[in-house]
Design an enzyme around this catalytic site. Sequence first.
Site, short mmCIF file in Angstrom:
data_model
loop_
_atom_site.label_atom_id
_atom_site.label_comp_id
_atom_site.label_asym_id
_atom_site.label_seq_id
_atom_site.Cartn_x
_atom_site.Cartn_y
_atom_site.Cartn_z
N HIS A 138 46.31 -48.06 -2.88
CA HIS A 138 45.19 -48.44 -3.74
C HIS A 138 45.22 -49.93 -4.04
O HIS A 138 46.25 -50.59 -3.91
CB HIS A 138 45.25 -47.65 -5.06
CG HIS A 138 46.43 -47.96 -5.92
ND1 HIS A 138 47.71 -47.54 -5.63
CD2 HIS A 138 46.53 -48.67 -7.08
CE1 HIS A 138 48.54 -47.97 -6.55
NE2 HIS A 138 47.86 -48.67 -7.45
N ASP A 140 44.23 -52.33 -7.35
CA ASP A 140 44.08 -52.11 -8.79
C ASP A 140 42.65 -52.37 -9.26
O ASP A 140 41.99 -53.34 -8.84
CB ASP A 140 45.03 -53.02 -9.56
CG ASP A 140 46.47 -52.53 -9.52
OD1 ASP A 140 46.68 -51.35 -9.20
OD2 ASP A 140 47.37 -53.35 -9.80
N HIS A 288 48.60 -51.48 -2.50
CA HIS A 288 50.01 -51.21 -2.72
C HIS A 288 50.25 -49.73 -3.00
O HIS A 288 49.31 -48.97 -3.28
CB HIS A 288 50.60 -52.08 -3.83
CG HIS A 288 49.90 -51.96 -5.15
ND1 HIS A 288 48.69 -52.58 -5.42
CD2 HIS A 288 50.23 -51.30 -6.30
CE1 HIS A 288 48.32 -52.31 -6.65
NE2 HIS A 288 49.22 -51.53 -7.21
N ARG A 303 53.65 -54.49 -16.13
CA ARG A 303 52.69 -55.22 -15.29
C ARG A 303 51.71 -55.99 -16.16
O ARG A 303 51.20 -55.48 -17.16
CB ARG A 303 51.92 -54.24 -14.41
CG ARG A 303 51.00 -54.92 -13.38
CD ARG A 303 50.15 -53.91 -12.66
NE ARG A 303 49.11 -53.37 -13.53
CZ ARG A 303 48.49 -52.21 -13.31
NH1 ARG A 303 48.83 -51.46 -12.29
NH2 ARG A 303 47.55 -51.80 -14.14
#
Length: 312
Positions: A138, A140, A288, A303
């Site tokens: 995917h 983000d 990723h 993150r």
Amino acid sequence: MTVTATGPSTVLREARVPGDGLYEGRRVLRRLPEGWQERPYARFEVVPQARTIGAEIRGVDLSRPLAPALREELNRALLEWKVLFFRAQHLTSAQQRDFARNWGELETNPLLAAGSSDDVVRFDKGAGAAPTYENVWHTDVTFRERPALGAVLQLREVPPFGGDTLWADMAAAYDNLPREVRDRIDGARAVHDFIPGFARFYGPERLLPHQDLFPPVEHPVVRTHPETGRRMLFVNTSFTTHITGMDRDESDRLLRFLFQQAHVPEYQVRWRWQAGDVAFWDNRATQHYAVGDYGSRRRVAERVAVAGDRPF
């Protein structure tokens, strides 16, 4: 039973395999855009981790403010390698946020657990942790009108084995599409929605409050990188629902083929984490996949995402 011997066949039988698959063969692995002038790096060492994507950066302390020249050189490395890795940084959340702010305003994500502030997402995985699943290819937050420019991820606690993360170079994925597929998708647009990705682990009661905040959006199927001009495949399994104006069955078949492209190992880099490592990736150019192979062992990551622009 008698078997009659015959001579060698003179006609080769049909070699038929299902269509729309991935096949062996030579692939174009071009790391840099055409015409890009490659120059040496003066302020740190670059250790490539794969052919087109991923480099470890040595000799930079991310806990300290970045001088403008260092920031510019790191940005060039990000554009050229798509994901940068820094070993043993052990940043505080505030230092991680300060580093990310060198690339723009930070974004929040109300769908994920927050850390020390709203713009820090905390992934605390292990026995009894609330489930979220990132073990799918995917990009983000493509359900936003302006998906994130990039993200800075730090592993605070790692399991004794497993928990690696992989990134895929979506410019290489586009470069290697068959010509007839590129002709079909150049200029096409697709719809992205947060519901499919998050419905895998959240119920309607959690998703409904955000439905009006994040309506479906359209993005180009092939995105142009705003800094390099590189063409990149920009659809992903988590959030892309259909290609605009296309029959649903035809759209599903084409998207399945496009989703497969991130699975090609030649386009990938894999990072084996140690506690305190930092990864900084260009969310415009990559997908990723967080490998979920560590069972009930604990894995803690934080993150910080940098707000992006509208894809074109």
